[in-house]
Design an enzyme around this catalytic site. Structure first.
Site, mmCIF file in Angstrom:
data_model
loop_
_atom_site.group_PDB
_atom_site.id
_atom_site.type_symbol
_atom_site.label_atom_id
_atom_site.label_comp_id
_atom_site.label_asym_id
_atom_site.label_seq_id
_atom_site.Cartn_x
_atom_site.Cartn_y
_atom_site.Cartn_z
ATOM 1 N N SER A 26 0.834 -1.205 0.000
ATOM 2 C CA SER A 26 0.000 0.000 0.000
ATOM 3 C C SER A 26 0.866 1.251 0.000
ATOM 4 C CB SER A 26 -0.887 0.023 1.245
ATOM 5 O OG SER A 26 -1.638 -1.148 1.296
ATOM 6 N N ASP A 52 2.732 -6.210 -8.232
ATOM 7 C CA ASP A 52 1.903 -5.003 -8.142
ATOM 8 C C ASP A 52 2.723 -3.720 -8.235
ATOM 9 O OD1 ASP A 52 -0.377 -6.420 -8.074
ATOM 10 O OD2 ASP A 52 -1.101 -5.663 -6.140
ATOM 11 N N GLY A 103 -5.528 -3.428 -8.421
ATOM 12 C CA GLY A 103 -6.642 -2.494 -8.249
ATOM 13 C C GLY A 103 -6.126 -1.124 -7.827
ATOM 14 N N LYS A 377 -12.483 -8.442 -4.944
ATOM 15 C CA LYS A 377 -11.014 -8.427 -4.896
ATOM 16 C C LYS A 377 -10.457 -9.330 -6.001
ATOM 17 C CE LYS A 377 -10.467 -5.822 -1.221
ATOM 18 N NZ LYS A 377 -9.494 -4.853 -0.864
ATOM 19 N N GLU A 378 -9.208 -9.788 -5.829
ATOM 20 C CA GLU A 378 -8.555 -10.595 -6.861
ATOM 21 C C GLU A 378 -9.463 -11.725 -7.345
ATOM 22 O OE1 GLU A 378 -7.131 -9.011 -4.543
ATOM 23 O OE2 GLU A 378 -5.034 -8.538 -4.999
ATOM 24 N N HIS A 422 -2.986 -14.089 -4.408
ATOM 25 C CA HIS A 422 -1.845 -14.258 -3.509
ATOM 26 C C HIS A 422 -2.259 -14.525 -2.069
ATOM 27 C CE1 HIS A 422 -2.005 -9.701 -2.520
ATOM 28 N NE2 HIS A 422 -3.081 -10.029 -3.190
#
Ligand code: DC
Length: 688
Positions: A26, A52, A103, A377-378, A422
């Site tokens: 993050s 990411d 995202g 989510k994923e 993940h």
């Protein structure tokens, strides 16, 4: 780390040690984009390098950013654009940006592009993997369209891929966005707000419609903005709103990224389930990440948690009568020592997945509430967690935004699907503490946020077992000595050279060249082998004698130079660490495979003495041999093993070096056993 298609986690028997966490995803992704939008150059220390962050870095480079990545200490330097990207494409030749399945990247990049391109014009297209095109973005697009942005859906309305045209913004003062699907929309707007405010020449007010979920992530955004000179004013009435004045985003010169609190959750949970203690370093009392609240949730489930400024430690304080994996006895009962909880997890949606697996180790059901965001989510995480907990034998109930897990009497062995998520892979790896073998499909999906996860987990699990590492050159007698020491101590025995020999033999049978690193690595991870005392089976066939041939030893030394082969065999080797203890022999047992071994021995002898021993061994086993030829081969093999770039043969630091040239086997065995007892008494106060 290159992972195979699946990995088998045999039942873990404990876990202990310390993990230096990878950088927070993050914080890393926020800092990257803000450093790119800032005035000045930012050196980012301890940035997470994972899928990411790579997509964010690549997208920024696509926009013409100058990012230097050649620093050896994981520092990355971003030369800021002062809010104006150099390359924003054109209508006929739009700049194409790919965000994978991140995202956060798409939802923060979009407002930044709208703000930057309001000045420069241009045209950009953003796309991702198939799942990204199913993840909503409508609320953010509508908020931006209302201030004049020109954004088009290139696929299904409401979802990526998107096309953005640079147009001047309408003169407004407010942006409105919904907060109840994803807090990432608000993060994206907050990060672009200083630039939008400068266009408008006055403060931007971002109003949040509906309930704001995952609020702690907004705290991270505000804290990172503050580090880059941007103050965010928050008001709660008449509705929740954030205000940002026209400000330069300005580089502080250097920024250090905290460890990832969500990644910490797996190890803290492991410390509680597998007894620990496990310490995570990089997050602690001073962390700005909401996911550290996970530690309090774990405490509610009965774990012992200790805090430091930048570390957290977890363990399970066993009642005096309970069995303990560290006592040296095999523990067969499924541990059910945690307490079920009923929790609102709105503030910790990511770490809450870890709680779902902890729930399997509780004595009563656990309910996790207010987790509706899991659905987008994923993968649909409510459905995925329910399905995999079900496979492990739990009864699971679910609703739109909640899940209840009834722990089973004992876990069933299962092949866990990971849904390209993940967090499914990392949280369900903890099921291996439940005395059932767990197979994890596509373990490589952890690369999204924590590429080294399984390697670190295997290292900490191995640390819960006393290990004696014996390394040395070929024919130094280490195999014979190691198996005799293992018998005397009552420990298991790992002949790691046999794994390289088996790989070489299997490669030869499959006509795979000794240079084909990837094919060899697949063989190393997938080869079906079994050790039954002195008998070694390859695909069920006894190859104990075949792998001892000199040419297979040489071929093993050739395949062993490839990093991918060594990585593949690393997890397999660590899996041999079982209570009450392990004696492991090879070339890198003390340096790479078991760096925390209680005792490290380096066994050697003169090349001539070793050639004579090997000669005798071959003749005794009915092979023909030539002493001078053997001597030359042996020196060539020593040279290759000692000079290869990865895990070269050398004594580990702190190793006891024993030259066995003029010693008998018995004398060497006694010297090693005595050294073991000495360090055991020193470290544990006990003779083991
Ligand atoms: O110990 P051995 O002779 O069975 O090992 C065969 C080869 O395997 C050796 O020449 C190098 C390689 N090997 C290795 O690289 N690392 C180990 N831990 C064990 C063996």
């Amino acid at each position: 780390m290159i992972y195979p298609k699946t990995i088998l986690l045999s039942p873990r028997q404990g876990i202990t040690g310390e993990v230096v966490l990878p950088g927070s995803k993050s914080i890393s992704n926020r800092v990257l984009l803000l450093a790119a939008l800032a005035k000045g150059t930012t050196r980012i220390k301890r940035l997470l390098r994972s899928d990411d962050t790579e997509v964010m870095i690549r997208a920024l480079k696509g926009l013409g950013m100058n990012i230097e990545e050649n620093d050896p200490d994981q520092t990355l330097t971003v030369h800021g654009s002062a809010g104006v990207f150099a390359n924003t494409g054109s209508q006929t030749n739009p700049v194409k940006l790919f965000v994978g399945n991140s995202g956060l990247t798409i939802r923060t990049l979009l407002p930044a592009l709208v703000a930057s391109m309001a000045k420069t014009g241009g045209c950009a297209e953003i796309s991702g993997v198939a799942r990204m095109h199913e993840r909503p973005i409508k609320d953010l697009v509508e908020g931006l369209r209302a201030i004049g942005a020109k954004i088009e859906y290139l696929g299904k309305p409401g979802f990526p891929p998107l096309r953005i045209e640079g147009v001047p913004l309408l003169p407004k003062t407010e942006i409105s966005v919904r907060g109840d699907t994803s807090s990432q929309y608000l993060t994206g707007l907050l990060q672009a707000a200083p630039i939008i405010a400068k266009h408008w020449g006055q403060a931007v007010k971002i109003e949040v419609e509906g309930e704001l979920i995952s609020q702690p992530y907004i705290e991270i955004t505000c804290a990172v903005l503050q580090k880059l000179g941007v103050k965010v004013k928050r008001e709660t009435s008449p509705k929740l709103a954030y205000q940002i004045e026209p400000t330069d985003i300005s580089s502080p010169g250097e920024l250090a990224v905290e460890g990832d609190a969500s990644s910490a959750s797996y190890f803290l949970a492991a410390g509680a389930i597998g007894h620990g203690p496990v310490r995570v370093v990089g997050v602690g009392q001073e962390s700005i990440q909401g996911d550290i609240q996970f530690a309090h949730a774990l405490e509610k489930m009965g774990a012992c948690i200790e805090w430091g400024p930048d570390w957290i430690e977890s363990s399970w304080d066993k009642p005096a009568s309970a069995p303990h994996a560290m006592d040296g006895d095999m523990v067969h009962a499924m541990p059910h020592h945690l307490k079920g909880v009923d929790l609102d997890c709105n503030a910790i949606p990511d770490a809450a997945m870890t709680l779902a697996v902890c729930a399997l180790f509780a004595s009563n059901p656990t309910t996790l509430r207010n987790i509706g965001s899991w659905r987008v989510k994923e993968t649909d995480r409510i459905a995925a967690v329910a399905a995999e907990c079900g496979q492990l034998g739990a009864r699971v109930e679910t609703g739109d935004d909640w899940i209840r897990i009834h722990p089973p009497e004992s876990l069933k062995p299962a092949a866990i699907q990971t849904y390209d998520d993940h967090r499914m892979a990392m949280s369900f790896s903890l099921a291996a503490f439940g005395n059932a073998a767990i197979r994890i499909d596509d373990p490589g999906c952890v690369a999204k946020t924590y590429p080294e996860y399984f390697e670190v987990l295997s290292s900490l699990c191995a640390q819960a077992v006393p290990v004696l590492a014996i390394d040395g050159p070929t024919a130094s007698g280490k195999g014979t000595v190691a198996s005799l020491v293992a018998a005397e101590l009552g420990f298991g025995y790992l002949d790691s050279g046999a794994l390289y020999r088996l790989t070489a033999l299997a490669a030869r049978q499959a006509a795979v060249s000794a240079e084909d690193e990837q094919a060899l690595a697949s063989i190393a991870t997938e080869v079906d082998l079994e050790f039954l005392g002195q008998t070694i089976l390859l695909d069920g066939v006894n190859v104990s004698a075949a792998i001892r041939q000199e040419e297979i030893g040489l071929a093993a030394s050739r395949v062993a130079v490839h990093p991918a082969v060594r990585g593949a065999l690393l997890l397999r080797q660590r899996d041999f660490a079982r209570l009450p203890g392990l004696v492991a022999d090879g070339r890198d047992m003390g340096t790479v495979v078991f760096p925390q071994a209680r005792l490290k021995v380096f066994l050697t002898a003169t090349p001539r003495a070793r050639a004579e021993r090997r000669y005798k061994q071959l003749i005794d086993n009915g092979f023909s041999a030539n002493l001078d030829g053997l001597s030359a081969d042996l020196e060539a093999r020593d040279a290759r093993d000692a000079s290869r770039a990865v895990a070269p043969l050398k004594p580990a630091s702190g190793a006891v070096v024993i030259d066995s040239t003029i010693l008998s086997i018995d004398e060497v065995v006694q010297a090693v056993v005595n050294a073991w007892h000495q360090v055991s008494v020193k470290q544990t106060g006990q003779l083991t």
